[in-house]
Scaffold this motif. Structure first.
Motif, short mmCIF file in Angstrom:
data_model
loop_
_atom_site.label_atom_id
_atom_site.label_comp_id
_atom_site.label_asym_id
_atom_site.label_seq_id
_atom_site.Cartn_x
_atom_site.Cartn_y
_atom_site.Cartn_z
N LEU A 1 67.94 22.63 35.45
CA LEU A 1 66.76 23.46 35.23
C LEU A 1 65.66 22.68 34.54
O LEU A 1 64.47 22.89 34.81
CB LEU A 1 67.13 24.70 34.42
CG LEU A 1 67.93 25.76 35.19
CD1 LEU A 1 68.49 26.80 34.23
CD2 LEU A 1 67.07 26.43 36.25
N ARG A 2 66.05 21.75 33.67
CA ARG A 2 65.02 20.92 33.02
C ARG A 2 64.34 20.01 34.05
O ARG A 2 63.12 19.81 34.01
CB ARG A 2 65.64 20.08 31.89
CG ARG A 2 64.58 19.28 31.11
CD ARG A 2 63.60 20.22 30.44
NE ARG A 2 62.42 19.56 29.89
CZ ARG A 2 61.32 19.27 30.57
NH1 ARG A 2 61.24 19.56 31.88
NH2 ARG A 2 60.29 18.71 29.98
N ILE A 3 65.11 19.46 34.97
CA ILE A 3 64.52 18.64 36.03
C ILE A 3 63.65 19.50 36.93
O ILE A 3 62.53 19.10 37.30
CB ILE A 3 65.63 17.93 36.83
CG1 ILE A 3 66.38 16.94 35.94
CG2 ILE A 3 65.04 17.22 38.06
CD1 ILE A 3 67.62 16.35 36.58
N PHE A 4 64.12 20.68 37.28
CA PHE A 4 63.33 21.61 38.08
C PHE A 4 61.98 21.89 37.42
O PHE A 4 60.95 21.99 38.10
CB PHE A 4 64.11 22.91 38.25
CG PHE A 4 63.33 24.03 38.90
CD1 PHE A 4 63.13 24.07 40.26
CD2 PHE A 4 62.81 25.06 38.13
CE1 PHE A 4 62.42 25.10 40.86
CE2 PHE A 4 62.10 26.10 38.71
CZ PHE A 4 61.90 26.12 40.09
N MET B 1 65.81 17.18 42.09
CA MET B 1 64.87 16.08 42.23
C MET B 1 64.16 16.22 43.57
O MET B 1 64.72 16.74 44.54
CB MET B 1 65.60 14.74 42.10
CG MET B 1 66.30 14.57 40.76
SD MET B 1 67.23 13.02 40.63
CE MET B 1 68.15 13.31 39.11
N ASP B 2 62.94 15.74 43.65
CA ASP B 2 62.13 15.97 44.85
C ASP B 2 62.60 15.13 46.03
O ASP B 2 62.50 15.57 47.18
CB ASP B 2 60.67 15.66 44.54
CG ASP B 2 60.15 16.48 43.37
OD1 ASP B 2 60.29 17.72 43.43
OD2 ASP B 2 59.63 15.90 42.41
N LEU C 1 50.96 20.82 39.55
CA LEU C 1 50.88 22.24 39.87
C LEU C 1 51.51 22.55 41.21
O LEU C 1 52.29 23.51 41.34
CB LEU C 1 49.41 22.67 39.86
CG LEU C 1 49.12 24.13 40.22
CD1 LEU C 1 49.86 25.08 39.29
CD2 LEU C 1 47.62 24.39 40.17
N LEU C 2 51.22 21.76 42.23
CA LEU C 2 51.76 22.08 43.55
C LEU C 2 53.28 21.90 43.59
O LEU C 2 53.96 22.60 44.34
CB LEU C 2 51.07 21.27 44.65
CG LEU C 2 51.34 19.77 44.76
CD1 LEU C 2 52.57 19.48 45.60
CD2 LEU C 2 50.12 19.07 45.41
N ARG C 3 53.81 20.99 42.77
CA ARG C 3 55.27 20.86 42.70
C ARG C 3 55.90 22.18 42.30
O ARG C 3 56.83 22.67 42.95
CB ARG C 3 55.67 19.77 41.70
CG ARG C 3 57.20 19.58 41.59
CD ARG C 3 57.56 18.55 40.52
NE ARG C 3 58.95 18.17 40.65
CZ ARG C 3 59.97 18.77 40.05
NH1 ARG C 3 59.74 19.82 39.27
NH2 ARG C 3 61.21 18.35 40.23
N ARG C 4 55.37 22.80 41.23
CA ARG C 4 55.93 24.06 40.78
C ARG C 4 55.64 25.19 41.77
O ARG C 4 56.49 26.07 41.99
CB ARG C 4 55.37 24.42 39.41
CG ARG C 4 56.02 25.64 38.77
CD ARG C 4 57.48 25.40 38.39
NE ARG C 4 57.60 24.36 37.44
CZ ARG C 4 57.44 24.50 36.12
NH1 ARG C 4 57.16 25.69 35.62
NH2 ARG C 4 57.59 23.48 35.31
N MET C 5 54.47 25.17 42.38
CA MET C 5 54.13 26.22 43.32
C MET C 5 55.05 26.23 44.53
O MET C 5 55.51 27.29 44.97
CB MET C 5 52.68 26.05 43.79
CG MET C 5 51.65 26.37 42.73
SD MET C 5 49.95 25.95 43.23
CE MET C 5 49.68 27.18 44.52
N PHE D 1 54.09 30.96 35.49
CA PHE D 1 55.47 30.64 35.85
C PHE D 1 56.43 31.03 34.72
O PHE D 1 57.51 30.48 34.60
CB PHE D 1 55.61 29.14 36.13
CG PHE D 1 54.68 28.63 37.18
CD1 PHE D 1 55.01 28.75 38.53
CD2 PHE D 1 53.47 28.05 36.85
CE1 PHE D 1 54.15 28.28 39.51
CE2 PHE D 1 52.60 27.58 37.82
CZ PHE D 1 52.95 27.70 39.15
N ASP D 2 56.02 31.97 33.91
CA ASP D 2 56.80 32.34 32.73
C ASP D 2 58.14 32.93 33.13
O ASP D 2 58.21 33.98 33.79
CB ASP D 2 56.00 33.33 31.89
CG ASP D 2 56.67 33.61 30.55
OD1 ASP D 2 57.43 32.75 30.10
OD2 ASP D 2 56.42 34.67 29.98
N THR D 3 59.22 32.26 32.76
CA THR D 3 60.58 32.76 33.03
C THR D 3 61.34 32.71 31.71
O THR D 3 62.09 31.77 31.46
CB THR D 3 61.29 31.91 34.10
OG1 THR D 3 61.21 30.52 33.73
CG2 THR D 3 60.64 32.09 35.46
#
Length: 304
Positions: free
Chosen positions: A115-118, A143-144, A234-238, A298-300
């Motif tokens: 989850l930290r890597i995510f 990882m991407d 930003l686009l990575r998380r999106m 992205f608040d979880t």
């Protein structure tokens, strides 16, 4: 090459905007333990907070990437109530023998790392230089990109250890390779080579051992050399968030916020101006500054 704080089970270096995290227990084939869990989380905290870092590579020291969980504790290795778990917290077992599954001590240590890597604000590339088994394989899934050495051997061995999928692999693996391939590898628990990993869509490319890290660094620079660090972050998380969306409207809401916010940014002005003036862009915005705006989207709160 700039050095960063020392860790017990990993090393972290930054060179020309690329951070390299190296799992560093070569005498144990970089087997995963609680200290490595904490070191990896701390390392990604550092790379996220360093605006000079544009991408992160994760690899292993010696001839292995990560041989899985450290089994030196014996048969009770995965009995976390007996072994103390990853964090040594008090037992989640109640006096009546029932288990409080919401207790922090129940959390899977591999999942904490995954989850930290995510949640990384920078692209992450796995350079799998040798055996990657169990958590050694599953930690690479958020990882991407995964690049593998010809000497890599990979295994999702839960069924052969009498346990269950971990490190968020039940979410990532089917999405990466399809449910059929994921089931085949997990049912059998067998260890397979880099060529099969490539055919199955798990890794992007396979390289001679000496070419693996140069290829990973070349990819990192290709991805980030001419781009806005904030846009990439930003686009990575999106895109990852979109994978779990129930309806395209969720993507539309998120994208509308992002376009509104970034359209008024200095980066957007520079991106357009550099295009019109036919020159390389010099994007001024910082990832650490921009995420003050993005974070609530992205608040979880139930996850770390």
């Amino acid at each position: 090459m700039a050095a960063t704080p020392k860790f017990d089970t990993i090393t972290l270096t930054v060179d020309d905007s690329v951070a390299t995290i190296t799992l560093n227990r070569p005498d144990k084939l970089n087997a995963f333990n609680g200290t490595m869990m904490r070191d990896l989380v701390a390392a990604f905290d550092i790379t996220d907070g360093n605006d000079d870092v544009r991408a992160v590579i994760v690899t292993g020291a010696g001839r292995g990437f990560c041989a899985g969980a450290d089994l030196s504790g014996g048969a009770a290795t995965f009995d976390y109530d007996e072994s103390g778990g990853w964090n040594g917290a008090e037992s989640p077992v109640r006096d009546d023998g029932s288990v409080d599954y919401t207790h922090p001590a129940v959390r899977d240590g591999g999942g904490i790392v995954a989850l930290r890597i995510f949640n990384s604000k920078k692209p992450v590339i796995g350079a799998i230089n040798g055996p990657a088994v169990g958590i050694g394989a599953t930690m690479t899934l958020p990882m991407d990109f995964r690049l593998a050495s010809e000497s890599a051997r990979i295994g999702f061995v839960f069924s052969r250890r009498g346990i269950a999928p971990e490190a968020t692999s039940s979410w990532f693996l089917p999405r990466l390779v399809g449910i059929g391939q994921a089931l085949e590898w997990c049912y059998s628990g067998r260890v397979f080579d880099a060529a099969e990993a490539l055919r199955g869509g798990l890794v992007r490319s396979v390289h001679a051992p000496d070419d693996l890290l140069p290829a990973a660094r070349a990819l990192a620079r290709e991805l980030t050399g001419d781009t806005s660090a904030v846009s990439v972050s930003l686009l990575r998380r999106m895109l990852y968030t979109g994978m779990g969306a129930a309806h395209p409207m969720e993507a539309h809401r998120l994208e509308s916020r992002a376009i509104w916010s970034r359209g008024a940014s200095a980066d957007a002005r520079e991106g357009v101006a550099s295009f019109l003036e036919k020159r390389p862009a010099a994007f001024p915005d910082s990832v650490t500054g921009a995420w003050e705006t993005f974070a609530p989207w992205f608040d979880t709160p139930d996850y770390n």
